[in-house]
Design a protein around this motif. Structure first.
Motif, short mmCIF file in Angstrom:
data_model
loop_
_atom_site.label_atom_id
_atom_site.label_comp_id
_atom_site.label_asym_id
_atom_site.label_seq_id
_atom_site.Cartn_x
_atom_site.Cartn_y
_atom_site.Cartn_z
N ASN A 4 -43.62 -63.35 -22.57
CA ASN A 4 -44.16 -62.89 -23.85
C ASN A 4 -43.52 -63.64 -25.01
O ASN A 4 -44.19 -63.99 -25.98
CB ASN A 4 -43.95 -61.38 -24.01
CG ASN A 4 -44.85 -60.57 -23.12
OD1 ASN A 4 -45.87 -61.04 -22.64
ND2 ASN A 4 -44.47 -59.33 -22.87
N THR A 55 -45.37 -66.20 -27.57
CA THR A 55 -45.31 -65.97 -29.01
C THR A 55 -44.82 -67.22 -29.74
O THR A 55 -45.37 -67.61 -30.77
CB THR A 55 -44.40 -64.77 -29.34
OG1 THR A 55 -44.92 -63.61 -28.68
CG2 THR A 55 -44.32 -64.51 -30.82
N THR A 69 -48.14 -68.79 -31.68
CA THR A 69 -48.24 -68.15 -32.99
C THR A 69 -47.35 -68.87 -33.99
O THR A 69 -46.58 -69.75 -33.63
CB THR A 69 -47.80 -66.66 -32.93
OG1 THR A 69 -46.39 -66.59 -32.72
CG2 THR A 69 -48.55 -65.90 -31.84
N LYS A 114 -45.20 -67.10 -35.87
CA LYS A 114 -44.18 -66.10 -36.19
C LYS A 114 -42.88 -66.81 -36.55
O LYS A 114 -42.59 -67.90 -36.03
CB LYS A 114 -43.92 -65.17 -35.00
CG LYS A 114 -45.07 -64.27 -34.65
CD LYS A 114 -44.92 -62.98 -35.36
CE LYS A 114 -46.02 -62.02 -34.93
NZ LYS A 114 -46.15 -60.94 -35.86
N LYS A 123 -46.17 -55.85 -24.27
CA LYS A 123 -47.20 -56.73 -24.81
C LYS A 123 -47.35 -56.63 -26.32
O LYS A 123 -47.97 -57.48 -26.94
CB LYS A 123 -48.54 -56.46 -24.14
CG LYS A 123 -48.57 -56.93 -22.70
CD LYS A 123 -49.94 -56.83 -22.10
CE LYS A 123 -49.92 -57.38 -20.69
NZ LYS A 123 -51.23 -57.44 -20.09
N ARG A 124 -46.78 -55.60 -26.93
CA ARG A 124 -46.88 -55.41 -28.38
C ARG A 124 -45.56 -55.72 -29.09
O ARG A 124 -45.41 -55.47 -30.28
CB ARG A 124 -47.29 -53.96 -28.69
CG ARG A 124 -48.57 -53.51 -28.05
CD ARG A 124 -49.82 -53.92 -28.76
NE ARG A 124 -49.79 -53.50 -30.12
CZ ARG A 124 -50.33 -54.18 -31.12
NH1 ARG A 124 -50.95 -55.30 -30.89
NH2 ARG A 124 -50.26 -53.75 -32.36
N TYR A 146 -44.00 -58.26 -30.27
CA TYR A 146 -43.92 -59.17 -31.42
C TYR A 146 -45.02 -58.91 -32.44
O TYR A 146 -45.37 -59.80 -33.21
CB TYR A 146 -43.98 -60.62 -30.93
CG TYR A 146 -42.78 -60.97 -30.08
CD1 TYR A 146 -41.56 -61.23 -30.65
CD2 TYR A 146 -42.88 -61.00 -28.70
CE1 TYR A 146 -40.45 -61.53 -29.89
CE2 TYR A 146 -41.78 -61.31 -27.91
CZ TYR A 146 -40.57 -61.57 -28.52
OH TYR A 146 -39.47 -61.87 -27.76
N SER A 147 -45.53 -57.71 -32.50
CA SER A 147 -46.68 -57.42 -33.37
C SER A 147 -46.25 -56.86 -34.73
O SER A 147 -46.92 -56.00 -35.28
CB SER A 147 -47.64 -56.46 -32.68
OG SER A 147 -47.00 -55.23 -32.43
N ASN A 169 -44.02 -57.99 -38.62
CA ASN A 169 -43.39 -59.02 -39.45
C ASN A 169 -42.38 -58.35 -40.37
O ASN A 169 -42.49 -57.15 -40.63
CB ASN A 169 -44.42 -59.77 -40.29
CG ASN A 169 -45.29 -60.66 -39.45
OD1 ASN A 169 -44.80 -61.48 -38.70
ND2 ASN A 169 -46.61 -60.50 -39.55
#
Length: 190
Positions: free
Chosen positions: A66, A70, A74, A76, A153-154, A156-157, A159
């Protein structure tokens, strides 16, 4: 390196030998961005240090995949991703911080500190008595709680704004170094 796949191996007299491989994910973008590659190598070094051959590491593998996804796919903030990875890895290794109440008085209100020594959050009163505490904002506190409890699965959702990000990076780095009794620095790679 950084190729997740299905490998067919056979055991030789002293080592394993790869017979065939079916790539599942190659994380291509890690190879075209040196910053992303640097963070991926750093994470790989950490994982090599905390895992052993023939150890059941499914949850750590899930976290690594994961995290690499990421980083690769992404935009991020890489420091935030690394902080989340370190904090979550500590949870998987049995060093998860207490995030539901003050580690000293069990209060659930006025939480504004993170104690490195006492492994978790503290209220403002108890935090003043502990020299290993770091004052944190509400955003940082929420980020720490989310990192510890989020579904894989969530993870890094979210900021963080700049000030909360700096606090989060500091807490995750100091807590990680303290619990693993080793300092991991990106600068040491190259």
């Amino acid at each position: 390196m950084f190729c997740f796949g299905e490998y067919l191996v056979f055991k030789g007299s002293q080592t394993y030998h790869i017979n065939s491989v079916e790539p599942i994910e190659v994380f291509y973008n890690l190879r075209i961005d040196l910053d992303k590659l640097k963070y991926a190598v750093h994470i790989n070094k950490i994982v090599q240090d905390v895992t052993h051959e023939n150890q059941n590491c499914y949850r750590i593998l899930q976290l690594v995949l994961n995290t690499l996804y990421t980083i690769s796919e992404t935009d991020k903030n890489l420091d935030m991703v690394l902080g989340v990875f370190k904090l979550r890895l500590l949870c998987l290794l049995g060093f998860g911080p207490q995030v539901t109440e003050c580690t000293s008085c069990k209060a659930k209100q006025e939480i504004s500190c993170f104690s490195i020594k006492d492994n978790g959050i503290k209220c403002i009163t108890c935090g003043k008595q502990d020299t290993s505490t770091i004052e944190i904002s509400k955003s940082t506190l929420n980020a720490i709680k989310y990192t510890v409890t989020a579904p894989p699965k969530r993870l890094y959702s979210f900021n963080l704004k700049e000030e909360a990000l700096e606090e989060f990076k500091l807490v995750s780095r100091l807590y990680f170094d303290e619990k693993l009794e080793k300092k991991y620095r990106l600068e040491d790679l190259f």
